[in-house]
Design a protein around this motif. Sequence first.
Motif, PDB file in Angstrom:
ATOM      1  N   ALA A 226       2.001   7.632  -7.878  1.00  0.00           N
ATOM      2  CA  ALA A 226       2.555   7.141  -6.705  1.00  0.00           C
ATOM      3  C   ALA A 226       2.217   5.585  -6.350  1.00  0.00           C
ATOM      4  N   HIS A 227       3.320   5.056  -6.069  1.00  0.00           N
ATOM      5  CA  HIS A 227       2.935   3.619  -5.638  1.00  0.00           C
ATOM      6  C   HIS A 227       3.858   3.320  -4.243  1.00  0.00           C
ATOM      7  N   ASN A 228       3.320   2.338  -3.604  1.00  0.00           N
ATOM      8  CA  ASN A 228       4.206   1.902  -2.464  1.00  0.00           C
ATOM      9  C   ASN A 228       4.510   0.424  -2.910  1.00  0.00           C
ATOM     10  N   ILE A 229       5.492  -0.019  -2.853  1.00  0.00           N
ATOM     11  CA  ILE A 229       5.813  -1.375  -2.930  1.00  0.00           C
ATOM     12  C   ILE A 229       6.324  -2.171  -1.650  1.00  0.00           C
ATOM     13  N   HIS A 230       5.445  -3.148  -1.131  1.00  0.00           N
ATOM     14  CA  HIS A 230       4.979  -3.515   0.063  1.00  0.00           C
ATOM     15  C   HIS A 230       5.218  -4.984   0.209  1.00  0.00           C
ATOM     16  N   PRO A 231       6.202  -5.788  -0.060  1.00  0.00           N
ATOM     17  CA  PRO A 231       6.330  -7.251   0.011  1.00  0.00           C
ATOM     18  C   PRO A 231       5.772  -7.763   1.558  1.00  0.00           C
TER      19      PRO A 231
END
Lengths: 246, 298
Positions: free
Chosen positions: A136-141
């Motif tokens: 799992a990743h979280n994409i957090h700009p």
Amino acid sequence: MNAHHPQKFAAAMLVAILICIGAVLVGPKVNAAADGTITGSVKLNGTAPHMKGIDMSKDPYCVKANANNAPKLENVVVGSGGGLENVVLYISEGLTSPTESTAVQVFNQKNCMYSPHVLAMDVGETFKVETSDNTAHNIHPNPNPMTGNIPWNQSQPPGAPPVEKSWKAPEFIEVKCNIHPWMHGWFAVVKGPYATTDADGNYTIKDVPAGNYTVTAWQEVYGKQTQKVTVAAGGSAKADFTFQAK
Amino acid sequence: MNSQLMRWLRLLSMLGFFAVPTLVVAQLTRSQQEEWLHTPAVTSHVGDITGDANSGRVKGDYRRYCVGCHGELGDGNGEVAQWLDPPMWPKPRDFQLAIFKCRSTPTGTLPTDEDLYDTIGRGLDRSAMPIWNVFTKQQRVDLVAWIKHFSPRWQTEKAGTPIQIPSEPEVTADRIKAGQDVFARVQCWKCHGVTGEANGPSAATLTDDQGRPIAPFNFTDGSRPKCGSTDQDIYRIFMTGLDGTPMPSFADNIKPDEAWDLVFYLRTLQPHNEFNGREREIAKQIGLKPLNALKLSQ
């Protein structure tokens, strides 16, 4: 008045209509045919800084995915002949009309790294965030919301559908994954045509209308450099940049 | 001699004159905010109560109760802020950025008036933000309007559309087991840990959007979730994410029905409270075991 010369009036109207149609049809084509390019290379002068290796031991999947290579930070990537990769080139001054981009680029999470490390794009251009990983990743700009770009944070577990997004304003936006703190990349949002240097530090900005421009080269560690160029209709201008290693 | 000194002084004062506008660009000013105070965007509606940022009283309330942490300009830099050390004591919210944890709206959008109203009334567990139930409803709704005059975002953006929460199904053993599968699939345990003890492999390195250390929610120590304790609140928390923190939105990856399964499973991780009697009873009956950490990480 015209009632006395109906044929003359009709003829004048016809000519006017034809001119209008002609302008609509020919206008954009003339521009497209005359589009030029800006090409060049970006080099690093001096010794490239050491890029630290990444300890991925907290996620065995990531370790396994990188079993055949030693993952390193990618803040400064120097190729053959001192070419600097991942430098974004764009026109910072001189563009008169907005560009339209239809390509949908992909920002992928692969082997617990971002690919590409820097994704350049036009304001308003749609891009996709995908994951190839079985973790799992979280994409957090994390843009500055005062610019009009609002931060968001979405999970991407294995098999997650792509996330489609775009940005409203020019900004160099850092992206991270909170689950894997070494994952660090950029959305380089610029106005108009852009290019990113390849592994040898070369680039070509396409679809540049004839004109006088300021070209800016941006690198995440070394900052910005600018040069003035003149692009002739359908021609190619050259702009090479050299950043100094700190 | 003297005239030369005067020339220098003049030059210096001119430099000062040019330096001031540059600072203004970098930070919002009180005068900008005063202008926003009188715009239609700076109002609030909760139920049949309309908030008024110009009520006179609200300015006094903010001065008296809020300014110590949130600051005169709403930037979260009140006098007390320096003494709050994350992760034990999260820093006060910066109303200028207008990024809020507790929302019914999707990640990356402004919260509704009701969301802000609820946060004031609920307080934020494990932070310096108390439960402001000493305020009347009207005072709270007025404060919601007041909060909005600190940020330019309320002038150009609208609140997001609240997510739909389907009505709550009945808790069953199958649902709790299915919820555990969701917990494993979307990998909540990476931060929250397989037993919900906030000790997952990524827990120790988490930071918020300002780079400050932040801890994941511990389900097992009796803490109240920051954005509410009811089943609906829990559902909302993972489907909208807590913006400004590492907690992402799972809206794209958990279906509404599965989301209820996950709520029921999360209830089994908590010690007994007013909400989870049924879930804990079923978990005991079926002998529910925590996930196997070793197996998950392979």
